[in-house]
Structure formats: structure tokens, C-alpha cells
Design an enzyme around this catalytic site. Structure first.
Site, PDB file in Angstrom:
ATOM      1  N   LYS A 224       0.521   9.646 -22.016  1.00 35.60           N
ATOM      2  CA  LYS A 224       0.930   8.518 -21.184  1.00 35.60           C
ATOM      3  C   LYS A 224       1.395   7.355 -22.054  1.00 35.60           C
ATOM      4  O   LYS A 224       1.074   7.304 -23.242  1.00 35.60           O
ATOM      5  CB  LYS A 224      -0.236   8.091 -20.303  1.00 35.60           C
ATOM      6  CG  LYS A 224      -1.445   7.620 -21.098  1.00 35.60           C
ATOM      7  CD  LYS A 224      -2.681   7.507 -20.207  1.00 35.60           C
ATOM      8  CE  LYS A 224      -3.861   7.041 -21.036  1.00 35.60           C
ATOM      9  NZ  LYS A 224      -5.122   7.176 -20.363  1.00 35.60           N
TER      10      LYS A 224
ATOM     11  N   TYR B 123       7.491 -22.922 -36.421  1.00 39.41           N
ATOM     12  CA  TYR B 123       7.447 -23.712 -35.189  1.00 39.41           C
ATOM     13  C   TYR B 123       6.230 -24.620 -35.114  1.00 39.41           C
ATOM     14  O   TYR B 123       5.137 -24.216 -35.542  1.00 39.41           O
ATOM     15  CB  TYR B 123       7.413 -22.790 -33.966  1.00 39.41           C
ATOM     16  CG  TYR B 123       8.772 -22.288 -33.528  1.00 39.41           C
ATOM     17  CD1 TYR B 123       9.774 -23.186 -33.148  1.00 39.41           C
ATOM     18  CD2 TYR B 123       9.046 -20.924 -33.478  1.00 39.41           C
ATOM     19  CE1 TYR B 123      11.016 -22.722 -32.741  1.00 39.41           C
ATOM     20  CE2 TYR B 123      10.276 -20.454 -33.068  1.00 39.41           C
ATOM     21  CZ  TYR B 123      11.264 -21.358 -32.705  1.00 39.41           C
ATOM     22  OH  TYR B 123      12.481 -20.900 -32.303  1.00 39.41           O
TER      23      TYR B 123
HETATM   24  C1  PLP Z   1      -6.160   7.656 -21.101  1.00 33.93           C
HETATM   25  C2  PLP Z   1      -7.083   8.595 -20.530  1.00 33.93           C
HETATM   26  C3  PLP Z   1      -7.808   9.496 -21.344  1.00 33.93           C
HETATM   27  C4  PLP Z   1      -7.758   9.482 -22.824  1.00 33.93           C
HETATM   28  O1  PLP Z   1      -8.668   8.545 -23.339  1.00 33.93           O
HETATM   29  P1  PLP Z   1      -8.841   8.360 -24.913  1.00 33.93           P
HETATM   30  O2  PLP Z   1      -9.960   7.426 -25.057  1.00 33.93           O
HETATM   31  O3  PLP Z   1      -7.561   7.794 -25.411  1.00 33.93           O
HETATM   32  O4  PLP Z   1      -9.095   9.696 -25.466  1.00 33.93           O
HETATM   33  C5  PLP Z   1      -8.569  10.446 -20.724  1.00 33.93           C
HETATM   34  N1  PLP Z   1      -8.668  10.501 -19.379  1.00 33.93           N
HETATM   35  C6  PLP Z   1      -8.025   9.629 -18.578  1.00 33.93           C
HETATM   36  C7  PLP Z   1      -8.177   9.746 -17.115  1.00 33.93           C
HETATM   37  C8  PLP Z   1      -7.216   8.642 -19.117  1.00 33.93           C
HETATM   38  O5  PLP Z   1      -6.583   7.794 -18.331  1.00 33.93           O
END
Ligand code: PLP
Length: 820
Positions: free
Chosen positions: A488, A715
């Protein structure tokens, strides 16, 4: 004999195998990966017990045409006319065969080992000694227990010098490599802390490495590093170099920088000699001194050595995957060309799914040790097997052998200039282009013409590290547990199809994205793995289903919408995933809702529940372990209820990255690996170097200024230096994801190895560093984060978490993927 060829009966004798030989064929190619088969009739497949049992792939290899196998047990499947040579240990057989082959040759062989610099020293010695030698060497850094035998197997009658590097990770491995390489000259490169974990200490590591030199006539090493090992080395002829002691054979007593080059003066044979190195960084200088010492030790004159070292060129073993013009992907491997590295590059090309069309731009190949005709015949076959559609050959030898290239589209050019002149006419468009050339063809010019211009801030993604991280977690899974990779948010900022292609090729079971659009992007890039969508939008159910994406159903509303859509579109048994809220309180069915959910599922054949899962709120935190246990309990109860209702098995999963290691009993049928894949895991100590960050964010210095303590910087005039000094302006700002919170000394970057603080406010596109303590000039590279200056540290500086640092890097920053 041009290529190593052995009859299968000879092989059987050498490796001391049992089993019937149906036909006494000959073999000349050793294969250890069933995905990499070029000339099956001449191949001998070794079913190695690697991460996966190689015996699983025998059927694939047979189907691809291989008939000769070295195995530890006869397979059950009947395979007519196949020869199975049965041995106790398949790896030992591979090594024995290669050692036997090595014994056929009586040429000088240089063996290189050490913790750092092996590959660079090997490649540089190749550059330095190839004028008068035909050299055989490891492809890339093939220096392992498998890589070394495969490398040595390339030796043939035409070679006059061998240069092989050997790497070990645990004790006892070096003796095996010694019997294969049998070096006559030994070189020890820098001993650092890398790969210490397999050894009791530095001394054991050195002793182990020195075993490579057991039978060497001569050993070349840094005296400063091995002072305490004089006793062990006494029986060998040694050539030492030192920066501290004038009793070394080569005593380097003066080091200065002259117009960007590094100037060394040394005493050798009681005379003063000099050498100019075209690199300034510490590691390159040390590696160049090792090469200098080696040339002198091997009888080259000081003048020759100086002359050649000054012309050394940077070594890159990398294949770089970049965004090309006209919607192309470009794989840049313009540094060298030999048949083994061509095979590796073609294989990487083969893993790319983002475009249908695959194109290869190749130059003549030098020093293959094969006759020209045989060489290009083999090359043409490899290219055809990898389904390259368009071939562009550059050079006289390729031209002369053009008849062998039977592909849909071929073009030939005399030289690189002619190709570049014609590039526009080739209409390269939406294709993956591999650029592979020998150094002298200067294919970097072709690459520059085909790659999108980047402003000089890039995020480099190391795909080897991605793979080793993946394997780190695979090794920690209970038998049979599946792996879902979380890609993702643009793979946590690291890329979309580039990362997904590697994961698909290496057979993860599932991918997960946050939104339908992210899934569609992967499908359009040719990813065929099942993809779970965490947040499916009902308005996009049509696109979701059209693209065979699998939605998560986390509420009654989503469920209703899905059923409605399925009814209207005649959809049945569509794969979906059910999310249980076991305590995170974000999305999902809570335990008191599960019964109502089951009632709906019982009368519903629009969907098929693929998996049931929940998410842990604090899997990495010991102080919340009781809460985690409670979550696990709620999840198990929900799963049991749902499975009971459905009457069929569903995949159950709860663990994210930190859960995999900390909660092995909660792996169930699958785990969801996220940030660990990218090299960050709060549950793994940063000292555990088997897990490493895959991303390096780097930029460059646009200007250096002298600034007085009385002046202000940036700045709002927020910055100033404590004493008069200098600042460097670098090409990264908050629009690139370098948050404004890093300003005014909060954040630090690495400039030529020195950690320096920001000064003043961070601007949109740039920021300033206090480089009073560093040597720096315009154009120098600056590291924002990498495996030394870690994301975790940056996160801490501004009070956030590594996830945010990674995903903040904006799309404006070009990603470059490399594989070595
Ligand atoms: C993002 C996510 C993960 C992965 O989590 P990590 O801590 O990055 O391993 C697992 N399950 C769900 C539902 C997520 O949204």
C-alpha cells in the site's frame, strides 16, 4: 577445448555419485535455478537444498528440456531419458566438480577475500591487467559457496589469469572455497565489522579468511591490519603495504588531494614512487592501494602501475531500473558485458511485467573465451529464449553475426554514435529496454538519452536487500504459513510495480493495497498475484471486480453494497476478506457483531470468504502484550464462528511485521509483512544486520558559501553559525518530503562521510547545512538517509515514526531501483 565439457559418466565419477546413466551425454553448463535455463541440452541441474528444496523444481527443469540432474534422492515422478546422479550432498558435489575442473589448469590465480572491497579490487585488477591477459573472474560478486564454483567453472584453455573473490559468512566455509579457487596469489582486502555475526570475533574472522591462502605462493595484505598474525603468515612469501610502518614493502607516507584526484607517495625498494588515484573517498583509496601493491608484487613497474591506476574507472555491478522517456522502463547495465552478466540482466528483464514489449540494446562482447561465431550463436539463443522482441546490436562483431538473430525486430549499428543518431526513428515507446554494453562503447550516452531527467535528488531502492529482507521473514515462518506483502501507499514510498514484480517473481502468496486504484495500477503493470484491497470504495466495485481485486468487507454497509452490486451484475462466489476489529478500533466487525455477520454470510452465495483477519494495535510493544493476547483471543473466537457458519476453510491472519517475530504462535495461515520488507522492524535490534533498510535518499550540493557568525541564513533569518564557517545548500526541501521540522539543526545529513546539521529553516525545494566541519564542493553527494543514517533516527529527531518518513518522500523524487 573452448568451453568446459564433460561426459555425464566423468561427472558421475568426479562427484562420486550412484545411479544409472541412461545416455552418456555431455554437459557444459551448471544450473542451480530452474528459472534460469539457457541451453537445456548442455545443462546439468543441481537440486540444491537452498531456501527451498531444489528437488521441487526438477519437474520444471525437465519440462524445460534438462536431462541431467544431480540430486540427493531419486524423484518419484517418472522422467524418461533423464540421468539422475545421486549424492549425499548436492552442494558438495557442485563444489567437487568445480574443484576438479580447476585442477585442469595451471595458470596464475589471484584469490581475494576480506570484509569490504573484494568486488571492486577484483574488477579493478581486471581493468589493470587485461591489456596483456585473458582473464576469467567471478561475474558480479558471485563469491558464495554456490557463486564461486559457478565462477571457476568458466575457466578454459584461452585464459591466462584467474581473479576470483571468495566471501564467507560462517566458519568452515573458506576451506571449501580454497579447494575450488586454489589461488596462487592471495589478497586480503579491508577487514571491517561487516558480517561479524557468524563469527566469535574479529580474530576468528581473520583466521578463517586466511584459510583461502593456504597454498598461495604469495600473499598481499595491509601490514597495519595483520600485525598480530605475523606467525601464521610466516611460511608464505608476503608483500605488505602500510600507511604507518616503513618496514612494509610499500610504505605510503604522504596522501594529498590534487584537483579532485588523490595523490600518494610511497617508498618501494628503497626508492620513492608515486601514484595518482582518480577517486578521493576512503574506501576507493584503500582499494586502489591494494591494487597498487598487487601490481608491484606481480612485477609490474612503478611507472606502469601509476599510469594504469590513474585511468581506473568506477565499478558498478548494478543493474539500474529507471523511468524512461515515452513511458518506457530502462534497465541500465552499461558498465560491462560478458555472457554471465548478460544472462543475469536478461533474467531481470524477464521479471519485468509492466510493458509487453521487451527490447535489448547490446554491444559486442569482449574476452568471452569463446569463438566469435559460437559466442553470438549462444547470445542469440539466450535472447530468443527470454522473448526479447526487439534487438538493437552495436558493433562490428554483432553485425558480422547478424544472421543468428532470429527475432521479430532487429537493428544493427556500427557504433554508439550511429545508434544515438537514429534513436528517434526507432520509436521506443511503452517498452522495457535493457541497455547492456562493454565499457568502451560508452552506453551511458544511450542511457542518458533514454532516461527521464531527474533533478538530483533520488531515492535508491536496493532490490537485493528487499529480497534478503523477504527471506529473513520467510525463514521465521512456521511451516506452511503464507505470506502477504503489504504494498500500500506506493509500497511505503518505495515504488509500485518495481517492488511488486520482484515479490511476484519470488513467489509471495498475496499482495495488499489500500485503495482500488493502487490495485489497478499493479494489474496494469502485469501483476497477476491475488491482491487484497483494504479500503474498497463501493463506487469503484465495478473496477475492482473487472481487475480481479479482492475487497475487504469490514462493515455491514460495505457488505450490503457488495451484495447489491453482485445481484445486479450476476456475480457469485466472489473472493472477499472479512476484517474483525479485535481492539484496534479503526475498522472491522466487533465481536458483538460477528453473530449478525454470520447470519448474513449463511444465506449469501455472492461471495466466497477467502480469509478472515484482524490487526494488532501494538504487536511490537511488550507493555501491551496482555492486550495483544486479548486481541488474539477475540480473533480466534470470531474465526471459529465464521468458519463454522461457512462450512469451509478460510485463511486466518493477524500478524503484521513485528508480530511475525514476536508472536510466532499467532502466525495462523498467513502473515502480513509490511515495513519489515523495507528494512525497519521495531522488534529487531538495529545490530542485527541481516535486516537492512532498502532505501537511500540522496541529494547534491548546489552551492557552498562562506558565512560569518554575524550573518543569518534562510527564511525569517532563523539560522546562524556560532563561529565564521561555511554552509552548503542542498537540493531537497519540504516539497520533497524533507519536513520543515528538520530545520535549525534538528536534522542531520551525511556529507562526504561527515554528519552535519541543518542550519536555518528548511525551504520548499532546498535547505542549508552547516559544513564548517566537512570538506565539500558543489555537486558532492549528500545522504539524507541510508543504512548508516537510519530512518529510525530521522523519525526520532522530529518525533514521528519510520512509516511517516518513508511515505513522505514525494513523488517528485525519482526512484531508481538497482540490483547487483
Ligand atoms: C499496513 C498494514 C499491515 C502492515 O503493518 P507493518 O507494521 O508495516 O508490518 C498489516 N496489516 C494491515 C491491515 C495493515 O493495514
Amino acid at each position: 577445448m573452448m568451453q568446459s565439457t564433460y561426459t555425464i559418466n566423468d561427472v558421475k565419477r568426479v562427484i562420486d555419485a550412484v545411479g544409472d546413466v541412461a545416455a552418456n551425454t555431455t554437459v557444459s553448463i551448471l544450473v542451480t535455478d530452474s528459472r534460469r535455463i539457457i541451453n537445456p541440452a548442455a545443462s546439468l541441474f543441481f537440486a540444491l537444498n537452498n531456501r527451498r528444496d531444489g528437488h521441487q523444481f526438477i519437474v520444471d527443469a525437465y519440462a524445460a528440456g534438462i536431462r541431467n540432474f544431480v540430486v540427493s534422492h531419486q524423484p518419484d515422478t517418472i522422467m524418461p531419458d533423464a540421468n539422475f546422479l545421486v549424492v549425499d550432498n548436492v552442494l558438495a558435489a557442485l563444489q567437487a566438480l568445480s574443484a576438479h575442473h580447476r585442477n585442469q589448469f595451471n595458470i596464475p590465480v589471484i584469490g581475494i577475500t576480506g570484509s569490504n572491497g573484494k568486488t571492486i579490487v577484483k574488477e579493478w585488477l581486471y581493468q589493470l591487467m587485461c591489456p596483456e591477459n585473458n582473464i576469467v573472474r567471478n561475474p558480479k560478486s558471485y563469491n558464495s559457496q554456490i557463486g564461486v564454483p559457478i565462477s571457476v567453472w568458466q575457466m578454459n584453455d584461452t585464459h591466462t589469469l584467474g581473479i576470483f573473490e571468495a566471501g564467507i559468512s560462517v566458519p568452515d566455509e573458506m576451506e571449501k572455497l580454497e579447494t575450488i579457487v586454489q589461488p596462487t596469489i592471495g589478497i586480503l582486502t579491508h577487514i571491517g565489522t561487516a558480517h561479524d555475526e557468524g563469527f566469535e570475533g574479529r580474530e576468528q574472522k581473520i583466521d578463517e579468511k586466511l584459510k583461502l591462502f593456504k597454498n598461495c605462493k604469495q600473499i598481499i595484505y595491509n601490514y597495519d591490519q595483520l600485525k598480530d598474525h605475523a606467525e601464521e603468515l610466516k611460511s608464505h612469501e608476503c608483500f605488505t603495504w602500510s600507511r604507518k610502518f616503513n618496514l612494509a614493502d610499500l610504505y605510503v607516507f604522504s596522501e594529498t588531494t590534487i584537483s579532485g584526484k588523490y595523490y600518494l607517495r610511497a617508498v618501494y625498494n628503497q626508492k620513492e614512487i608515486e601514484c595518482l588515484i582518480p577517486f578521493r573517498d576512503g574506501a576507493s583509496v584503500e582499494n586502489a592501494i591494494v591494487c597498487w601493491a598487487t601490481m608491484l608484487a606481480m612485477g609490474y613497474s612503478a611507472a606502469d602501475a601509476d599510469d594504469r591506476i590513474e585511468r581506473l574507472t568506477a565499478v558498478s555491478m548494478r543493474l539500474e531500473l529507471k523511468t524512461g522517456i515515452n513511458d518506457c522502463s530502462v534497465i541500465d547495465d552499461s558498465y560491462n558485458s560478458d555472457i554471465q552478466s548478460l544472462e543475469i540482466a536478461l533474467n531481470f528483464l524477464d521479471q519485468q511485467n509492466q510493458h509487453h514489449k521487451k527490447t535489448l540494446i547490446l554491444s559486442d562482447i569482449y574476452q568471452s573465451g569463446l569463438e566469435e561465431e559460437a559466442l553470438y550463436k549462444q547470445v542469440a539463443q539466450m535472447i530468443k529464449d527470454k522473448q526479447v522482441e526487439r534487438f538493437i546490436g552495436v558493433g562490428a562483431a554483432l553485425q558480422a553475426n547478424k544472421a543468428y538473430f532470429d527475432l521479430p525486430e532487429i537493428h544493427f549499428y556500427d557504433d554508439t554514435a550511429a545508434l544515438i543518431k537514429d534513436l528517434g526513428k526507432l520509436h521506443l515507446h511503452q517498452e522495457t529496454i535493457l541497455i547492456k554494453g562493454s565499457r568502451s562503447f560508452e552506453f551511458e550516452k544511450v542511457s542518458r538519452a533514454l532516461v527521464q531527467k531527474a533533478h538530483e535528488t533520488v531515492m535508491e531502492i536496493n532490490l537485493n536487500t528487499l529480497l534478503s529482507n523477504l527471506n529473513y521473514y520467510k525463514a521465521r515462518l512456521n511451516p506452511g504459513v503464507k505470506l502477504m506483502a503489504m504494498v500500500k501507499a506506493f509500497s511505503y514510498g518505495s515504488g509500485s510495480f518495481e517492488v511488486a514484480n520482484i515479490l511476484q517473481y519470488n513467489k509471495v502468496d498475496y499482495l495488499a493495497v489500500a485503495y482500488t486504484d493502487e490495485g489497478i495500477e499493479l494489474r496494469e503493470s502485469g501483476i497477476s498475484l491475488p491482491i487484497m484491497v483494504l479500503n474498497p470504495e463501493p463506487l469503484a466495485y465495478d473496477k475492482l471486480i473487472y481487475n480481479k481485486l479482492e475487497p475487504v468487507i469490514y462493515s455491514f454497509n460495505l457488505l450490503d453494497e457488495f451484495v447489491k452490486f453482485a445481484q445486479e451484475n450476476d456475480i457469485a462466489e466472489y473472493p472477499v476478506h472479512i476484517k474483525i476489529d479485535s481492539g484496534m478500533h479503526r475498522v472491522g466487525f466487533e465481536d458483538f457483531e460477528v453473530e449478525a455477520l454470520c447470519d448474513l454470510l449463511a444465506v449469501n452465495n455472492y461471495m466466497r470468504v477467502q480469509s478472515v483477519y484482524s490487526h494488532l494495535a501494538a504487536s511490537d510493544a511488550e507493555q501491551h502484550d496482555l492486550f495483544t493476547l486479548k486481541q488474539i483471543g477475540i480473533f480466534e473466537k470470531a474465526c471459529a464462528q465464521i468458519e463454522d457458519t461457512l462450512g469451509y476453510y478460510v485463511i486466518k491472519h493477524v500478524s503484521n511485521t513485528s508480530g511475525i517475530v514476536r508472536w510466532p504462535n499467532a502466525q495462523y495461515d498467513m502473515v502480513r509483512l509490511g515495513i519489515g520488507l523495507y528494512g525497519v522492524d521495531a522488534a529487531v535490534s538495529p545490530d542485527d544486520t541481516s535486516l537492512r533498510p532498502i532505501a537511500t535518499l540522496k541529494t547534491t550540493v548546489s552551492q557552498v558559501k562562506k558565512v560569518l557568525a554575524s550573518e543569518t541564513i534562510g527564511y525569517n533569518r532563523n539560522g546562524s553559525l556560532k563561529t565564521d564557517g561555511q554552509i552548503a545548500t542542498v537540493r531537497i526541501g519540504y516539497a520533497d518530503g524533507y519536513r520543515r521540522a528538520f530545520g535549525n539543526g534538528v536534522g542531520k545529513m551525511l556529507v562526504n562521510g561527515v554528519l552535519v546539521p541543518t542550519v536555518g529553516n528548511v525551504s520548499m525545494d532546498m535547505c542549508m547545512l552547516d559544513v564548517s566541519a566537512a570538506e565539500v564542493k558543489e555537486g558532492d553527494e549528500v545522504i539524507v538517509f541510508n543504512d548508516q543514517l537510519r530512518i529510525e533516527e530521522l523519525a526520532q529527531q522530529i518525533g514521528t515514526i519510520p512509516y511517516e518518513i518513508l511515505t513522505n518522500v514525494s513523488e517528485r523524487v525519482k526512484r531508481v531501483y538497482f540490483y547487483e
